[in-house]
Design an enzyme around this catalytic site. Structure first.
Site, PDB file in Angstrom:
ATOM      1  N   THR A  97     -23.788   8.747 113.339  1.00  0.00           N
ATOM      2  CA  THR A  97     -22.954   8.336 112.210  1.00  0.00           C
ATOM      3  C   THR A  97     -23.740   7.561 111.156  1.00  0.00           C
ATOM      4  OG1 THR A  97     -20.971   8.263 113.583  1.00  0.00           O
ATOM      5  CG2 THR A  97     -20.931   6.986 111.549  1.00  0.00           C
ATOM      6  N   LYS A 156     -15.545   1.304 108.700  1.00  0.00           N
ATOM      7  CA  LYS A 156     -16.091   0.781 107.458  1.00  0.00           C
ATOM      8  C   LYS A 156     -17.589   0.589 107.684  1.00  0.00           C
ATOM      9  CE  LYS A 156     -11.889  -1.518 105.849  1.00  0.00           C
ATOM     10  NZ  LYS A 156     -11.256  -2.796 105.418  1.00  0.00           N
ATOM     11  N   GLU A 222     -21.753  15.320 111.665  1.00  0.00           N
ATOM     12  CA  GLU A 222     -20.308  15.571 111.755  1.00  0.00           C
ATOM     13  C   GLU A 222     -19.648  15.596 110.368  1.00  0.00           C
ATOM     14  OE1 GLU A 222     -18.579  12.960 114.670  1.00  0.00           O
ATOM     15  OE2 GLU A 222     -19.812  13.795 116.290  1.00  0.00           O
ATOM     16  N   GLN A 268     -16.813  19.019 117.862  1.00  0.00           N
ATOM     17  CA  GLN A 268     -16.337  20.197 118.585  1.00  0.00           C
ATOM     18  C   GLN A 268     -15.147  20.859 117.888  1.00  0.00           C
ATOM     19  OE1 GLN A 268     -15.897  17.713 122.009  1.00  0.00           O
ATOM     20  NE2 GLN A 268     -13.752  18.150 122.188  1.00  0.00           N
ATOM     21  N   PRO A 269     -15.003  22.173 118.060  1.00  0.00           N
ATOM     22  CA  PRO A 269     -13.979  22.914 117.324  1.00  0.00           C
ATOM     23  C   PRO A 269     -12.574  22.370 117.555  1.00  0.00           C
ATOM     24  CG  PRO A 269     -15.480  24.400 118.456  1.00  0.00           C
ATOM     25  CD  PRO A 269     -15.785  23.027 118.955  1.00  0.00           C
ATOM     26  N   ARG A 270     -11.856  22.179 116.483  1.00  0.00           N
ATOM     27  CA  ARG A 270     -10.454  21.798 116.513  1.00  0.00           C
ATOM     28  C   ARG A 270      -9.754  22.580 115.409  1.00  0.00           C
ATOM     29  NH1 ARG A 270     -10.296  17.048 119.551  1.00  0.00           N
ATOM     30  NH2 ARG A 270     -12.225  15.846 119.600  1.00  0.00           N
ATOM     31  N   GLU A 341     -25.502  16.889 119.941  1.00  0.00           N
ATOM     32  CA  GLU A 341     -25.164  15.530 120.379  1.00  0.00           C
ATOM     33  C   GLU A 341     -24.072  15.651 121.416  1.00  0.00           C
ATOM     34  OE1 GLU A 341     -24.265  12.439 117.362  1.00  0.00           O
ATOM     35  OE2 GLU A 341     -22.500  11.989 118.603  1.00  0.00           O
ATOM     36  N   GLY A 348     -18.127   5.940 121.145  1.00  0.00           N
ATOM     37  CA  GLY A 348     -19.102   5.011 121.714  1.00  0.00           C
ATOM     38  C   GLY A 348     -19.122   4.971 123.223  1.00  0.00           C
ATOM     39  N   TYR A 389     -22.720   4.799 126.430  1.00  0.00           N
ATOM     40  CA  TYR A 389     -23.086   6.055 127.094  1.00  0.00           C
ATOM     41  C   TYR A 389     -24.592   6.258 127.121  1.00  0.00           C
ATOM     42  CZ  TYR A 389     -22.113   7.272 122.139  1.00  0.00           C
ATOM     43  OH  TYR A 389     -22.017   7.289 120.774  1.00  0.00           O
TER      44      TYR A 389
END
Length: 544
Positions: A97, A156, A222, A268-270, A341, A348, A389
């Site tokens: 990000t 933000k 993204e 991921q696809p949505r 990724e 997070g 992670y």
């Protein structure tokens, strides 16, 4: 087929378990008694179904590390270099990000002599972070990570400026640990016409070329969430044109004219923004070396231990892979597809779960399933950085998924074999097996050796018996379990290999990761809620 392997698996039930996670009981039915029937596992030893990149398991450093440039000096830690070197060969992605909120702002770019930063040869050993400074940075990073998590929750994002020194430290780290750097450029630098403004990237590329830094590139992270993060909407067609623009810039460079360019790093696809990938490929497929997308199983803020152990949750990955492959094959047949990724839980990670032994079930199954379904590379979020992670904690100590990753690197080769469990649906879901040719590059095994790896999500111990034609094969077994019983073991930040808790010997030395040899004819046992690698040293597989 005479060389096919047939495995029989029996599981023995155990007493009912009750786990408590995040202060609440896990549903008892998740851990009800599972009476495994005899299970046949078919392994085709004659044919390779896919051949993945030798850097299949790769890692990321989150761009949030440069939010304050001093933390980039953690990359000079001898301990971190030791840990990272064990994950080579691999890609090292610097992105996330924060990459779309950072700009290159060099201190002394115009007057600095070339190759002034020591990053080659003996300097890899000489350039080391002093212990006292390392300790101070680790303490300060703990507070910095909390600030970054708050920023993520509020959506933000503070703009960040980084200098040539951050680039030097990053490249030196990658070069000294044998990893191939992929640098993520800021795609939210836009012109008034909403095309990508390449001015800052050109400055960075110029500097990297002057230093002869051999590296690859990404553009943006993204893009389907840009509107939420920055109030900017970028269509797929425009994004494709942006990548073509970047490829044109790279082609004008002697050093980077054939360098890798990867994207678009969509989530991921949505249903929302599903057309973005198709529009991107129609305009920018020729500019990229591989199509990248991101995958997480669950939301880190509302998940539970039972999700991490649920085979139905693990199965959702296959659906997403099929969807991406379908889109890529329709627009750009033959284009390689990467998980650019990925980890267990987005946002997070899941506190108290994503950095524990339990996370290994998602990670190992993702490694197996992704290779079997034809993905070329998967990049683990994250080696170090904000979130929960990571593979290495804030003290730079290795977590369970780190040890799992190192064993995978050492034992699993790029050639994927077809392994299928022939039994009831319930048994197939709870006992998951994958097979590859053994990695002969980093392990001293004979030609034709096969590595199986398995995870047991069931309550009973799985007993695996080899078929007659493999009965004479010696098997080296590497079983990974939580260090304590039941819930405590699953939620532990340590792991046992064949009964011994894994720890570094010192900051420059990993422990011996040795398997246990089984005599011919001995059954292989996989305890409940554990995973393992089995190297069939005398398999003599024609495919291997």
């Amino acid at each position: 087929m005479a060389t096919n392997g047939m495995f029989v698996v029996c599981c023995f039930t155990a007493a009912w378990l009750l786990f408590v996670c995040h202060g609440s009981s896990i549903r008892p039915d998740v851990f009800e008694k599972i009476n495994f029937e005899s299970v046949r596992v078919d392994v085709d030893l004659d044919r390779v179904i896919h051949r993945v990149n030798e850097r299949f398991l790769s890692v990321a450093i989150d761009a949030s590390l440069v939010a304050e440039e001093k933390f980039m000096y953690l990359l000079a830690s001898p301990k971190l270099k030791t840990l990272s070197s064990a994950l080579s060969p691999g890609f090292l992605r610097f992105g996330g990000t924060k990459q779309d909120f950072m700009e290159f702002n060099p201190y002394s770019y115009h007057g600095r002599p070339k190759n002034s930063f020591p990053h080659l040869g003996d300097m890899c050993k000489k350039l080391q972070l002093p212990p006292a400074l390392e300790e101070n940075l680790k303490k300060e990073w703990s507070f910095q990570a909390l600030l970054l998590q708050q920023e993520e929750r509020k959506r933000k994002y503070r703009k960040v400026r980084f200098t040539e020194y951050a680039v030097d430290l990053l490249y030196s780290f990658a070069n000294c640990t044998g990893l191939d750097l992929i640098f993520g450029l800021n795609a939210l630098l836009r012109t008034s016409g909403n095309s990508w403004n390449s001015q800052n990237a050109k400055m960075l590329l110029d500097y990297c070329e002057s230093m002869q830094y051999n590296m690859s590139w990404e553009l943006g992270n993204e893009p389907n969430s840009y509107q939420k993060k920055a109030g900017v909407r970028v269509e797929g067609s425009q994004l494709g044109q942006d990548f073509v623009h970047l490829r044109r810039i790279l082609s004008e460079s002697k050093l980077y004219q054939s360098s890798g360019l990867y994207g678009p790093d969509i989530s991921q696809p949505r249903e929302h923004r599903r057309d973005l990938l198709e529009g991107f490929l129609e305009n920018g497929a020729e500019a990229i070396n591989a199509c990248t997308w991101h995958h997480y199983y669950v939301n880190g803020r509302d998940t539970s231990l039972e999700d991490f152990l649920d085979p139905n949750v693990l199965d959702t990955l296959a659906t997403k892979i099929y969807e991406v492959h379908k889109t890529v094959d329709a627009v750009s047949p033959g284009k390689k597809v990467w998980l650019g990724e990925t980890s267990s839980a987005y946002g997070g990670g899941a506190i108290g779960l994503s950095d524990t032994f339990a996370a290994g079930f998602m990670w190992l199954d993702k490694l197996g399933l992704s290779a079997k379904l034809g993905l070329d590379v998967i990049i683990r979020q994250v080696l170090i950085g904000s979130g929960t992670y990571h593979l290495v904690d804030d003290n730079l100590d290795p977590l369970p998924d780190y040890w799992l990753s190192v064993l995978y690197k050492r034992l699993v080769g790029p050639e994927v074999l077809n392994v299928s469990v022939l039994s009831t649906l319930k048994s197939r879901k709870h006992l998951r097996l994958y097979g590859h040719c053994t990695n002969r590059r980093s392990a001293s095994y004979k030609k034709g050796a096969v590595t199986l790896f398995a995870l047991n999500l069931g309550k009973g111990t799985a007993e695996i018996s080899l078929p007659a034609h493999l009965a004479n094969s010696t098997v080296e077994t590497f079983v990974l379990e939580g260090p304590e019983a039941e819930q405590q073991g699953l939620l532990s930040r340590s792991v046992k290999l064949n009964g011994v808790v894994l720890k570094m010997v010192d900051d420059r030395t990993l422990p011996d990761l040795r398997g246990v040899s089984h005599h011919a004819g001995d059954p292989l046992r996989l305890p409940r809620f554990s995973f393992a690698f089995y190297v069939l040293t005398e398999a003599r597989a024609p495919a291997c």
